[in-house]
Design a protein around this motif. Structure first.
Motif, short mmCIF file in Angstrom:
data_model
loop_
_atom_site.label_atom_id
_atom_site.label_comp_id
_atom_site.label_asym_id
_atom_site.label_seq_id
_atom_site.Cartn_x
_atom_site.Cartn_y
_atom_site.Cartn_z
N GLY A 248 -13.46 3.79 -6.37
CA GLY A 248 -13.07 4.10 -4.99
C GLY A 248 -14.21 4.76 -4.24
O GLY A 248 -14.48 4.45 -3.09
N LYS A 249 -14.90 5.66 -4.95
CA LYS A 249 -16.01 6.36 -4.31
C LYS A 249 -17.12 5.39 -3.95
O LYS A 249 -17.67 5.42 -2.86
N CYS A 250 -17.40 4.47 -4.88
CA CYS A 250 -18.51 3.56 -4.53
C CYS A 250 -18.06 2.51 -3.52
O CYS A 250 -18.90 1.88 -2.89
N LEU A 251 -16.77 2.37 -3.31
CA LEU A 251 -16.30 1.47 -2.25
C LEU A 251 -16.23 2.18 -0.90
O LEU A 251 -15.84 1.59 0.10
N GLY A 252 -16.55 3.47 -0.89
CA GLY A 252 -16.65 4.19 0.38
C GLY A 252 -15.43 5.02 0.74
O GLY A 252 -15.35 5.53 1.86
N LEU A 253 -14.47 5.17 -0.18
CA LEU A 253 -13.33 6.05 0.13
C LEU A 253 -13.77 7.50 -0.05
O LEU A 253 -14.52 7.81 -0.99
N LEU B 1 0.86 -1.18 0.00
CA LEU B 1 0.00 0.00 0.00
C LEU B 1 0.90 1.23 0.00
O LEU B 1 1.68 1.44 0.92
N SER B 2 0.76 2.05 -1.06
CA SER B 2 1.64 3.22 -1.12
C SER B 2 0.92 4.45 -0.57
O SER B 2 1.55 5.47 -0.31
N GLY B 3 -0.40 4.36 -0.45
CA GLY B 3 -1.15 5.54 -0.04
C GLY B 3 -1.67 6.29 -1.26
O GLY B 3 -2.48 7.19 -1.14
N GLY B 4 -1.21 5.89 -2.44
CA GLY B 4 -1.71 6.50 -3.67
C GLY B 4 -3.12 6.00 -3.96
O GLY B 4 -3.59 5.04 -3.33
N VAL B 5 -3.76 6.63 -4.94
CA VAL B 5 -5.15 6.29 -5.22
C VAL B 5 -5.31 4.83 -5.66
O VAL B 5 -6.17 4.10 -5.15
N ASP B 6 -4.45 4.38 -6.59
CA ASP B 6 -4.65 3.05 -7.17
C ASP B 6 -4.54 1.96 -6.11
O ASP B 6 -5.39 1.08 -6.01
N SER B 7 -3.47 2.02 -5.30
CA SER B 7 -3.30 0.94 -4.32
C SER B 7 -4.34 1.04 -3.21
O SER B 7 -4.76 0.02 -2.65
N SER B 8 -4.79 2.26 -2.89
CA SER B 8 -5.82 2.40 -1.85
C SER B 8 -7.15 1.84 -2.33
O SER B 8 -7.85 1.14 -1.59
N VAL B 9 -7.51 2.15 -3.58
CA VAL B 9 -8.77 1.62 -4.12
C VAL B 9 -8.69 0.11 -4.19
O VAL B 9 -9.63 -0.62 -3.85
N LEU B 10 -7.51 -0.37 -4.61
CA LEU B 10 -7.33 -1.83 -4.69
C LEU B 10 -7.48 -2.47 -3.31
O LEU B 10 -8.10 -3.52 -3.17
N PHE C 136 -9.71 11.79 -0.14
CA PHE C 136 -8.66 10.78 -0.23
C PHE C 136 -8.37 10.40 -1.68
O PHE C 136 -7.23 10.39 -2.12
N ILE C 137 -9.44 10.12 -2.42
CA ILE C 137 -9.19 9.63 -3.78
C ILE C 137 -8.94 10.74 -4.79
O ILE C 137 -8.46 10.49 -5.87
N GLY C 138 -9.24 11.99 -4.39
CA GLY C 138 -9.01 13.09 -5.32
C GLY C 138 -7.61 13.69 -5.18
O GLY C 138 -7.29 14.69 -5.81
N ARG C 139 -6.76 13.04 -4.36
CA ARG C 139 -5.44 13.62 -4.15
C ARG C 139 -4.56 13.53 -5.40
O ARG C 139 -4.70 12.61 -6.20
N HIS C 140 -3.66 14.48 -5.52
CA HIS C 140 -2.75 14.46 -6.67
C HIS C 140 -1.85 13.23 -6.61
O HIS C 140 -1.52 12.76 -5.51
N PRO C 141 -1.41 12.74 -7.77
CA PRO C 141 -0.49 11.60 -7.77
C PRO C 141 0.82 11.96 -7.07
O PRO C 141 1.20 13.13 -7.00
#
Ligand code: XMP
Length: 524
Positions: free
Chosen positions: A387-392, A233-242, A396-401
């Protein structure tokens, strides 16, 4: 041996196939189609059609760097055998011309940029507004052009330097455009694509990323069975959604490893842990490896060496943690997304070369675990929706890469805990002001840099000789090209004065006004 699974994205839905002849805009075409709620996939010429049960209702042939007057690539028989509507764009048009016995020649004058076009009636123009059906401004980028129509085609648009700027087959639903409808500079380009996809190919608008959550989950459950999954988990959007997706699919069979490298943005480690562990009850092991990272980075100034050190350390920590998990089969989950697959050649061959750049910390396949990549058919904005429909939360998910190696790429020169702390403070001010003044979501990425340059200043009545801080903010759609963001003068002034006043040891603030290309977004 490692192997990966195909996600069941778009399972069973009608789709548009985009043949990638190498244009920088191919991804954009595929994304534009998905934005219409129609599923699309990209395939390389000469490669077998995708093994999926998605019926192909139309094919778009992209542009590309080839010239149809030398190293041309023909249209595949398999594509023609589909017997579905075709839309050729730029090189795709030239390939269609050659296929039908037309002639393509290098033009005396290339056309680059805006071009005025005169239109003649065609079903392809059906969705254009009434006042645009005769005349349009479009975006061209070509040297070769069709000089003789292929058999059974007629002209549907002309420009000053390209009398055959668009053509259509007289009996089949085949259309071809020398210009690029997918780029925003073409007036009503979206209406042309929509007419092709929905009007001519009759694709239903059935693709909803939110609907695929269920099918992704059942695919993951089927694939993983009773095994265990490890995710960096890097904290980035992709790994967090995953992480959120896997957690919903397999619960406690998932373990995430979050490595605090000491090189994250201010407050980020806490934010990731709070969201994932505390709020979502995802099983996360946090490893504080900051000392190890700083130790290894001591006296290192070369960017590529920094990247290598971070990558290797990340793998080391990850391996230590994975050994501690006592399970027979452990899958390695990766947040690989569709642009990675396209860019790394995943659609161009059977070998799936994944750009290490995009993997979480550059985890190599040599870790010897089977690979799980459920997001590999999704674009970034689709991942955000998922990510949004998973409840993040949106915040959090709109953060810059953020690059995997973290702030060591933004502390230019030597990386020390003190210099990183200075940068974190400046960066936090910049981001805070962007939020406060409504600019955060208007830029694709924004950050501060600590430069290895000293400058003279006056702080209070004292002469100061201290480092310079750079600010970088860009707008971009795909991060492959970017423009420096024209932020308001008052915003920059406020950020500059806050940084110099609030962060000790900074004498001056500069703003980077370089586009990509020629510059890259990051400095290192
Ligand atoms: P550049 O600097 O190449 O960056 O224009 C394009 C995008 O990629 C990010 N980036 C990285 N991401 N590891 C990563 O995970 C890296 O080494 C790396 N270098 C650049 C950058 O932040 C931008 O979003």
């Amino acid at each position: 041996m490692s192997h990966s699974i195909q996600s069941q994205a778009g399972h069973g839905l009608p789709m548009i196939l985009v043949v990638d002849y190498g244009s920088q805009y191919t991804q954009l075409i595929a994304r534009k189609v998905r934005e219409m709620s129609v599923y699309s996939e990209v395939i390389a010429p000469g490669k077998p059609l995708p093994h999926s049960d998605n019926p192909i209702l139309g094919v778009i042939l992209s542009g590309g760097p080839q010239t149809a007057t030398g190293n041309e690539q023909p249209i595949d028989e398999a594509i023609l055998a589909l017997d579905v509507p075709l839309l050729g764009i730029c090189y795709g048009m030239q390939a269609m011309a050659i296929h039908g016995g037309g002639l393509v020649k290098k033009g005396e004058v290339g056309e680059y940029g805006h071009t005025e076009l005169s239109l003649t009636p065609s079903p392809l123009w059906a969705m254009l507004p009434a006042d645009a059906k005769n005349h349009l401004r479009v975006w061209m980028s070509h040297e070769d052009h069709v000089v003789k129509l292929p058999e059974d085609f007629h002209i549907i648009a002309a420009s000053r330097h390209a009398p055959i700027a668009a053509m259509a087959h007289k009996h089949k639903p085949w259309f071809a455009l020398q210009f690029h409808p997918e780029v925003s500079h073409t007036e009503h380009g979206d209406a042309m694509l929509a007419q092709f996809v929905q009007g001519i190919c009759q694709c239903p608008q059935a693709w909803q990323v939110t609907d695929i959550e269920t099918s992704l989950i059942s695919t993951i459950q089927e694939q993983v069975g009773q095994d265990h999954v490890l995710l960096g988990l890097s904290g980035g959007v992709d790994s967090s959604v995953l992480a959120a997706l896997l957690h919903k699919a397999i619960g406690d069979q998932l373990t995430c490893v979050f490595v605090d490298t000491g090189l994250l943005r201010r407050g980020e480690a806490d934010q990731v842990m709070t969201t994932m562990h505390d709020h979502m009850a995802v099983n996360v092991i946090k490893v504080d490896a900051s000392e190890r990272f700083f130790q290894q980075l001591q006296d290192v100034t070369d960017p590529e060496t920094k990247r290598k050190i971070c990558g290797e350390l990340f793998v080391e920590v990850f391996q230590e943690q994975s050994k501690a998990l006592r399970h027979n089969t452990i899958w390695l989950a990766q947040g690989t997304i569709y642009p990675d697959v396209i860019e790394s050649g995943g659609v161009h061959g059977t070998a799936e070369v994944i750009k290490s750049h995009h993997n979480v910390g550059g985890l190599p396949e040599t870790l010897g675990m089977p690979l799980l990549e459920p997001l590999r058919m999704l674009f970034k904005d689709e991942i955000r929706l998922l990510g949004k429909c998973l409840g993040l939360s949106e915040v959090f998910i709109g953060r810059h890469p953020f690059p995997g190696p973290g702030l060591c790429l933004r502390v230019i020169g030597e990386v020390t805990p003190e210099r990183v702390a200075t940068l974190q403070a400046c960066d936090a001010i910049f981001i805070e002001e962007l939020h406060a003044q409504g600019w955060y979501n208007q830029v694709a990425q924004a950050f501060a840099l600590l430069l290895p340059v000293m400058s003279v200043g006056v702080v209070g009545d004292q002469r100061a000789y201290a480092p310079v801080v750079g600010l970088r903010a860009v707008t971009s759609i795909d991060y492959m090209t970017a423009e420096w963001a024209d932020l308001p003068r008052e915003l920059l002034t406020k950020v500059s004065s806050r940084i110099v006043n609030e962060v000790p040891g900074v004498s001056r603030v500069v703003y980077d006004i370089t586009h990509k290309p020629p510059a890259t977004i990051e400095w290192e």
